[in-house]
Structures are given as structure tokens and as C-alpha cells.
Design an enzyme around this catalytic site. Structure first.
Site, PDB file in Angstrom:
ATOM      1  CG  LEU A   1      -1.903  -1.204   1.235  1.00 53.26           C
ATOM      2  CD1 LEU A   1      -2.748  -1.173   2.494  1.00 53.26           C
ATOM      3  CD2 LEU A   1      -2.775  -1.242  -0.007  1.00 53.26           C
ATOM      4  CB  CYS A   2       4.452   1.717  -0.080  1.00 51.90           C
ATOM      5  SG  CYS A   2       5.678   2.957   0.243  1.00 51.90           S
ATOM      6  CG  HIS A   3       1.054   6.728  -1.977  1.00 52.73           C
ATOM      7  ND1 HIS A   3       0.733   6.579  -0.648  1.00 52.73           N
ATOM      8  CD2 HIS A   3      -0.096   7.008  -2.621  1.00 52.73           C
ATOM      9  CE1 HIS A   3      -0.563   6.778  -0.494  1.00 52.73           C
ATOM     10  NE2 HIS A   3      -1.093   7.037  -1.666  1.00 52.73           N
TER      11      HIS A   3
ATOM     12  CG  ASP B   1      23.795 -12.585  -0.700  1.00 56.50           C
ATOM     13  OD1 ASP B   1      23.645 -13.820  -0.611  1.00 56.50           O
ATOM     14  OD2 ASP B   1      24.107 -12.017  -1.769  1.00 56.50           O
TER      15      ASP B   1
ATOM     16  CG  MET C   1       6.759   2.930   4.404  1.00 52.22           C
ATOM     17  SD  MET C   1       7.026   2.012   5.937  1.00 52.22           S
ATOM     18  CE  MET C   1       7.435   0.410   5.315  1.00 52.22           C
ATOM     19  CD  GLU C   2       9.456   5.565   0.064  1.00 51.25           C
ATOM     20  OE1 GLU C   2       8.557   5.266  -0.733  1.00 51.25           O
ATOM     21  OE2 GLU C   2       9.220   6.016   1.204  1.00 51.25           O
TER      22      GLU C   2
END
Length: 157
Positions: free
Chosen positions: A75-77, A128, A113-114
Site C-alpha cells: 500500500l506504499c505510494h 548475503d 518506508m523508503e
């Protein structure tokens, strides 16, 4: 379910409509860490890990992840970022790596969020690239440290 912006009247998930929100300058910063053995840090410093350019690659992966956050978080723009930066430093006391990310945009919604995605993917990339020499690594401490702009104003940890 009232008061939850990502739910509609019937409780179904939805993307928030930000059409009427003014575009403002927005910034967010986040941090995290990857704990590892001191021997792992020594190998990174000496450039003797199986995968070279460990820190630089993880920083780049974090920037790339910030740019693709909307593809990962349902739901992130999608945002047009004006800045995405990731800095990784060796911390002998941890021992491990400290990761910090900053994201910026001018738009109707924030970039928290970014910044969080950038830190998380940078940590995963370090893991990794170093898993062949250290299976005991631990990712943690991922958190927002600040945000500015928008209706809710500035915030800092």
C-alpha cells in the site's frame, strides 16, 4: 476500524488517497546494524572476503531498494525520490556494521518506508555477501531516527 487510514469503511485494505494533500519537502532517516564476528570485520578491512567491495555494494543495494519500495510494500505510494543515500560504517565495538539511510522527496506523502527499506536491504546485502565467512551474523536495530515535512511536522528519536 475507524481511524486506520489504510482500511476502507468495510475493513478492506486500501491505498490512502493523497490527491488533496499539498506537496511539501519531506525527509526521513533510518538506522540498523549487522552484528558479526571480529574476524569478519578484519577480512572486510583487508579485502579478503569471497565477494569484494562488500560495503560499497550494500550501500548501492540500499539506494536501489529505496527507489523500489512501492514494489515491495503493497500500500506504499510510488514516489519520485530526490535523494536516497546509504552510509555503512564498521563499528569494532558492536562488532559489525552501522547502517544509516536518508530519503528525500517533495510530494504529498512521506519517505519513511523508503529509508527503512534502504537500511533493511543494505543489511541483507551485507549478510548475503558475508555469509560464506560468518554464519552467526545478526541483523537488528532497524528504526526510524527522524522525519520532517508533511502535516504531522518534524519528529526525531
Amino acid at each position: 476500524m475507524t481511524g486506520l487510514s489504510h482500511l476502507d469503511e468495510s475493513g478492506r485494505a486500501r491505498m490512502v488517497d493523497v490527491s488533496d494533500k499539498p506537496a511539501t519537502a519531506r525527509t526521513a532517516t533510518a538506522v540498523g546494524h549487522l552484528r558479526c564476528r571480529p574476524e569478519t570485520l578484519a577480512r572486510v578491512r583487508a579485502g579478503t572476503t569471497p565477494k569484494a567491495a562488500v560495503i560499497e555494494t550494500a550501500e548501492l543495494a540500499g539506494v536501489m531498494a529505496a527507489k523500489r519500495t512501492a514494489e515491495l510494500i503493497p500500500l506504499c505510494h510510488p514516489l519520485s525520490l530526490t535523494k536516497a543515500a546509504v552510509r555503512i560504517e564498521i563499528d569494532e565495538a558492536l562488532p559489525g556494521f552501522r547502517i544509516e539511510a536518508e530519503a528525500r522527496t517533495t510530494g504529498p506523502t512521506g519517505v519513511e518506508m523508503e529509508a527503512l527499506t534502504a537500511v533493511t536491504v543494505a543489511c541483507l546485502t551485507l549478510f548475503d555477501m558475508l555469509k560464506a565467512v560468518d554464519r552467526e551474523m545478526e541483523i537488528g536495530g532497524i528504526a526510524m531516527t527522524s522525519k520532517s515535512g508533511g502535516q504531522s511536522g518534524n519528529w526525531g528519536r
